[in-house]
Scaffold this active site. Sequence first.
Site, PDB file in Angstrom:
ATOM      1  N   GLU A 127       0.855  -1.178   0.000  1.00 50.86           N
ATOM      2  CA  GLU A 127       0.000   0.000   0.000  1.00 50.86           C
ATOM      3  C   GLU A 127       0.894   1.232   0.000  1.00 50.86           C
ATOM      4  OE1 GLU A 127      -3.261   0.429  -0.138  1.00 50.86           O
ATOM      5  OE2 GLU A 127      -3.758  -1.720  -0.170  1.00 50.86           O
ATOM      6  N   PRO A 161       4.812   8.174   2.182  1.00 52.06           N
ATOM      7  CA  PRO A 161       5.355   7.504   0.993  1.00 52.06           C
ATOM      8  C   PRO A 161       6.794   7.039   1.196  1.00 52.06           C
ATOM      9  CG  PRO A 161       4.195   9.527   0.386  1.00 52.06           C
ATOM     10  CD  PRO A 161       4.314   9.532   1.882  1.00 52.06           C
ATOM     11  N   SER A 162       7.187   6.047   0.406  1.00 52.20           N
ATOM     12  CA  SER A 162       8.543   5.483   0.400  1.00 52.20           C
ATOM     13  C   SER A 162       8.945   4.925   1.758  1.00 52.20           C
ATOM     14  CB  SER A 162       9.564   6.537  -0.061  1.00 52.20           C
ATOM     15  OG  SER A 162       9.236   7.031  -1.351  1.00 52.20           O
ATOM     16  N   ARG A 163       7.955   4.597   2.572  1.00 57.41           N
ATOM     17  CA  ARG A 163       8.181   4.043   3.909  1.00 57.41           C
ATOM     18  C   ARG A 163       8.936   5.010   4.831  1.00 57.41           C
ATOM     19  NH1 ARG A 163       4.606   1.483   1.975  1.00 57.41           N
ATOM     20  NH2 ARG A 163       4.436  -0.783   1.931  1.00 57.41           N
ATOM     21  N   LEU A 164       8.890   6.296   4.506  1.00 57.45           N
ATOM     22  CA  LEU A 164       9.501   7.312   5.366  1.00 57.45           C
ATOM     23  C   LEU A 164       8.436   7.830   6.333  1.00 57.45           C
ATOM     24  CD1 LEU A 164      11.715   9.240   2.775  1.00 57.45           C
ATOM     25  CD2 LEU A 164      12.352   7.369   4.314  1.00 57.45           C
TER      26      LEU A 164
END
Length: 210
Positions: free
Chosen positions: A8, A186-189
């Site tokens: 996701e 976003p981008s797992r940040l």
Amino acid sequence: MSIADLRENYDKNILLEKDISKNPFEQFGIWFEQARVEGGLEPNAMNVSTVDHNGYPHSRICLLKDFDEKGFVFFTNYDSDKGHQLAQNPNISLLFFWMVQQRQVRIQGRVEKLSEQESTEYFNSRPLGSRIGAWASKQSQVITREDLEQRYQDYEKQFGNDVPKPPHWGGYRVVPSSIEFWQGRPSRLHDRLKFTLEQDGSWNLDRLSP
């Protein structure tokens, strides 16, 4: 598609230090109300984790029934596995996950039992079937479905509409030592802001790496 390919993209909200309340209970209330209003099944559902005498963790979903600056309240059977574990080790962890808002809240602390009066007041507010069920269920013990239903019928006949609180049933208050707010990004940040209780009763706020 393999499980490893399930992903996701978290992009709905942000969580910055300048926007968060300096009071973690107030911030929890803000997020909880948004989860309640914006949808999602049972926003008060939480993963409750305890530890047994062998050091093994146990997790299960329970329902939050109240919270204020004293702590977070839930109710259960004191003779259940979780009840025995909390009697031996009062340390506990709560986890709320609100997928619609792409948020979670992690709470660590210790439990204290509610007073008999507090537990009785809440018990009397429950639906009749739930009150009877509290007597019928020997929570965490081995039982057949037939025996469970028979016990329910027996207590239903015994009490009718006047069901007292069982002596083995009541509430816990989780008094937190830390509360972490997680916002998917976003981008797992992801944003992770953690409140830690200091000895003087104040709360220290830190950003954690995702």
